[in-house]
Write an enzyme that holds these catalytic residues in place. Structure first.
Site, PDB file in Angstrom:
ATOM      1  CB  ALA A   1     -49.775 -43.726 -47.336  1.00  0.00           C
TER       2      ALA A   1
ATOM      3  N   GLY B   1     -53.828 -45.865 -44.836  1.00  0.00           N
ATOM      4  CA  GLY B   1     -53.269 -47.035 -45.301  1.00  0.00           C
ATOM      5  C   GLY B   1     -52.985 -48.153 -44.238  1.00  0.00           C
TER       6      GLY B   1
ATOM      7  CD  GLU C   1     -56.396 -47.868 -47.663  1.00  0.00           C
ATOM      8  OE1 GLU C   1     -57.330 -47.708 -48.485  1.00  0.00           O
ATOM      9  OE2 GLU C   1     -55.565 -47.391 -47.616  1.00  0.00           O
TER      10      GLU C   1
ATOM     11  CD  GLU D   1     -57.333 -43.040 -46.780  1.00  0.00           C
ATOM     12  OE1 GLU D   1     -58.415 -42.583 -46.103  1.00  0.00           O
ATOM     13  OE2 GLU D   1     -56.759 -43.723 -46.615  1.00  0.00           O
TER      14      GLU D   1
HETATM   15  N1  DAK Z   1     -47.593 -39.526 -42.982  1.00  0.00           N
HETATM   16  C1  DAK Z   1     -46.261 -38.788 -42.734  1.00  0.00           C
HETATM   17  N2  DAK Z   1     -46.192 -38.305 -41.222  1.00  0.00           N
HETATM   18  C2  DAK Z   1     -47.053 -38.565 -40.383  1.00  0.00           C
HETATM   19  C3  DAK Z   1     -48.376 -39.033 -40.586  1.00  0.00           C
HETATM   20  C4  DAK Z   1     -48.564 -39.841 -41.906  1.00  0.00           C
HETATM   21  N3  DAK Z   1     -49.369 -40.265 -42.395  1.00  0.00           N
HETATM   22  N4  DAK Z   1     -49.087 -39.095 -39.720  1.00  0.00           N
HETATM   23  C5  DAK Z   1     -48.384 -38.591 -38.667  1.00  0.00           C
HETATM   24  N5  DAK Z   1     -47.006 -38.056 -39.119  1.00  0.00           N
HETATM   25  C6  DAK Z   1     -45.904 -37.316 -38.389  1.00  0.00           C
HETATM   26  C7  DAK Z   1     -46.660 -36.130 -38.183  1.00  0.00           C
HETATM   27  O1  DAK Z   1     -46.118 -35.105 -39.440  1.00  0.00           O
HETATM   28  C8  DAK Z   1     -45.493 -35.765 -36.796  1.00  0.00           C
HETATM   29  O2  DAK Z   1     -44.277 -35.594 -37.368  1.00  0.00           O
HETATM   30  P1  DAK Z   1     -43.473 -34.222 -37.076  1.00  0.00           P
HETATM   31  O3  DAK Z   1     -44.203 -33.000 -37.204  1.00  0.00           O
HETATM   32  O4  DAK Z   1     -43.253 -34.581 -35.371  1.00  0.00           O
HETATM   33  O5  DAK Z   1     -41.899 -34.294 -37.586  1.00  0.00           O
HETATM   34  C9  DAK Z   1     -45.454 -36.659 -36.265  1.00  0.00           C
HETATM   35  O6  DAK Z   1     -46.010 -37.922 -37.236  1.00  0.00           O
HETATM   36  C10 DAK Z   1     -46.498 -36.826 -35.131  1.00  0.00           C
HETATM   37  O7  DAK Z   1     -47.723 -36.686 -35.434  1.00  0.00           O
HETATM   38  P2  DAK Z   1     -48.642 -35.341 -34.899  1.00  0.00           P
HETATM   39  O8  DAK Z   1     -47.963 -34.482 -34.237  1.00  0.00           O
HETATM   40  O9  DAK Z   1     -49.870 -35.083 -35.848  1.00  0.00           O
HETATM   41  O10 DAK Z   1     -49.197 -36.325 -33.659  1.00  0.00           O
HETATM   42  P3  DAK Z   1     -50.850 -36.111 -32.926  1.00  0.00           P
HETATM   43  O11 DAK Z   1     -50.740 -37.197 -31.703  1.00  0.00           O
HETATM   44  O12 DAK Z   1     -51.211 -34.741 -32.544  1.00  0.00           O
HETATM   45  O13 DAK Z   1     -51.877 -36.611 -33.852  1.00  0.00           O
HETATM   46  C11 DAK Z   1     -52.682 -38.205 -35.623  1.00  0.00           C
HETATM   47  C12 DAK Z   1     -52.057 -37.904 -34.452  1.00  0.00           C
HETATM   48  C13 DAK Z   1     -52.570 -39.563 -36.286  1.00  0.00           C
HETATM   49  C14 DAK Z   1     -54.223 -37.711 -35.339  1.00  0.00           C
HETATM   50  C15 DAK Z   1     -52.173 -37.294 -36.848  1.00  0.00           C
HETATM   51  O14 DAK Z   1     -50.823 -37.434 -37.055  1.00  0.00           O
HETATM   52  C16 DAK Z   1     -52.774 -37.367 -38.119  1.00  0.00           C
HETATM   53  O15 DAK Z   1     -54.014 -37.117 -38.443  1.00  0.00           O
HETATM   54  N6  DAK Z   1     -52.110 -38.150 -38.965  1.00  0.00           N
HETATM   55  C17 DAK Z   1     -52.337 -38.238 -40.443  1.00  0.00           C
HETATM   56  C18 DAK Z   1     -53.488 -39.181 -40.652  1.00  0.00           C
HETATM   57  C19 DAK Z   1     -53.905 -39.376 -42.009  1.00  0.00           C
HETATM   58  O16 DAK Z   1     -54.414 -38.676 -42.477  1.00  0.00           O
HETATM   59  N7  DAK Z   1     -53.539 -40.864 -42.535  1.00  0.00           N
HETATM   60  C20 DAK Z   1     -53.939 -40.896 -43.528  1.00  0.00           C
HETATM   61  C21 DAK Z   1     -52.942 -40.739 -44.499  1.00  0.00           C
HETATM   62  S1  DAK Z   1     -53.149 -40.981 -46.527  1.00  0.00           S
HETATM   63  C22 DAK Z   1     -52.737 -43.979 -52.953  1.00  0.00           C
HETATM   64  C23 DAK Z   1     -53.097 -44.998 -52.121  1.00  0.00           C
HETATM   65  C24 DAK Z   1     -53.154 -45.025 -50.887  1.00  0.00           C
HETATM   66  C25 DAK Z   1     -53.024 -43.819 -50.116  1.00  0.00           C
HETATM   67  C26 DAK Z   1     -52.869 -42.707 -50.885  1.00  0.00           C
HETATM   68  C27 DAK Z   1     -52.737 -42.602 -52.121  1.00  0.00           C
HETATM   69  N8  DAK Z   1     -52.601 -44.054 -54.390  1.00  0.00           N
HETATM   70  C28 DAK Z   1     -52.797 -45.317 -55.091  1.00  0.00           C
HETATM   71  C29 DAK Z   1     -52.207 -42.959 -55.086  1.00  0.00           C
HETATM   72  C30 DAK Z   1     -53.088 -43.866 -48.752  1.00  0.00           C
HETATM   73  C31 DAK Z   1     -53.120 -42.727 -48.197  1.00  0.00           C
HETATM   74  C32 DAK Z   1     -53.099 -42.322 -46.853  1.00  0.00           C
HETATM   75  O17 DAK Z   1     -53.137 -43.413 -45.672  1.00  0.00           O
END
Ligand code: DAK
Length: 257
Positions: A64, A108, A111, A131
């Site tokens: 997400a 997400g 998911e 998360e």
């Molecule tokens: N959201 C927004 N931007 C993202 C992103 C994300 N999930 N993942 C990556 N990006 C963006 C980065 O910010 C970066 O943007 P700039 O800085 O260039 O502007 C760009 O994509 C490239 O990312 P990286 O520079 O980090 O790339 P790397 O190759 O170094 O690393 C990575 C890739 C996938 C390991 C890393 O980007 C990463 O760890 N990303 C986050 C992964 C993550 O934590 N995903 C889970 C998200 S939380 C809810 C229900 C569901 C959810 C939440 C609430 N409720 C009912 C309230 C679900 C939550 C989630 O999915």
């Protein structure tokens, strides 16, 4: 349709691509609504028998959109029914949906792959529910669908550590149906989808519904649902055609009736 989502038709298969490379295909409302619109149009199209959801060769979806939700308060999530309103659309699609996952399928992203009927993975695929690293927990089925797919031990390990699992591990533990070389993922997935789409659509839909029942009912109820659906299949012209074709040693011509 959203410009972050591209929909294409390949024969009898509808292909939906998430295309938001600058944010690693992070899922915001525009992307999720775009997937929903594409599913709706493929469902309404009598020429489509199977749907494939994919990303790029580098990323399926990195979760997400963290930027979108980072400052949410409780009412920002609860009042508009964040996630539920549009994310569950994949689950209500009655035609089969295959997730073709290359690269990251995190949070997400993992998911929505699990909401699909099965996952085909590229060799470079990486799955995870990170998360916990962000101070929250999976909110679109990660704590519920992952244990059903891979068992409690591995689901607990993934959700509590936030680590990523590669394609080989994901196949070994049952999350992934098949693995393909990364540059062949789409070609092989489309080929499998064409096989499915060539069968009788009502039977394909019955099979999908019956297998999904296994996850939402007791064994006795699931078996009863399967038996009654099996009985109902004898009302189809396509069952007559399929069995006649076998007896006459020819290919069946299904008419989706
Ligand atoms: N959201 C927004 N931007 C993202 C992103 C994300 N999930 N993942 C990556 N990006 C963006 C980065 O910010 C970066 O943007 P700039 O800085 O260039 O502007 C760009 O994509 C490239 O990312 P990286 O520079 O980090 O790339 P790397 O190759 O170094 O690393 C990575 C890739 C996938 C390991 C890393 O980007 C990463 O760890 N990303 C986050 C992964 C993550 O934590 N995903 C889970 C998200 S939380 C809810 C229900 C569901 C959810 C939440 C609430 N409720 C009912 C309230 C679900 C939550 C989630 O999915």
């Amino acid at each position: 349709m959203s410009e972050n989502v591209i929909a294409e038709t390949h024969g009898k298969v509808g292909l939906i691509r998430i295309n938001r490379p600058e944010a690693l295909n992070a899922l915001n409302n525009e992307v999720i609504d775009g997937i929903g619109d594409a599913l709706t149009s493929f469902e309404a199209d009598a020429g489509i028998g199977c749907i494939v959801l994919t990303g790029s060769s580098k990323v399926f979806a990195a979760g997400a959109d963290i930027g979108f939700m980072k400052d949410f308060g409780y009412m920002d999530a609860y009042q508009p029914d964040f996630i539920t309103r549009n994310w569950e659309r994949i689950r209500t699609c009655r035609k089969p949906v295959i997730a073709a996952v290359a690269g990251y399928a995190l949070g997400g992203g993992c998911e929505i792959a699990m909401m699909c009927d099965m996952i085909y993975a590229a060799e470079n695929a990486k799955f995870g529910q990170p998360e916990i690293k962000l101070g929250t927990l999976p909110g679109a089925g990660g704590t519920q669908r992952l244990p059903r797919a891979v068992g409690k031990a591995k689901a607990m390990d993934l959700c509590l550590t936030g680590r990523m699992m590669d394609a080989a591990e994901a196949e070994k533990c049952g999350l992934v149906a098949r693995i393909f070389p990364t540059d062949k993922l789409i070609e092989e997935t489309l080929a499998a989808a064409q096989v499915i789409a060539a069968y009788s659509l009502p039977v394909v839909m019955m099979v999908k519904e019956a297998v999904n029942r296994a996850y939402e009912s007791s064994l006795a109820e699931g078996l009863l649902f399967e038996r009654r659906t099996f009985h109902a299949s004898f009302a189809l012209d396509d069952q007559k055609e399929g069995m006649a074709a076998f007896s006459e040693k020819r290919k069946p011509r299904f008419r989706n009736r």
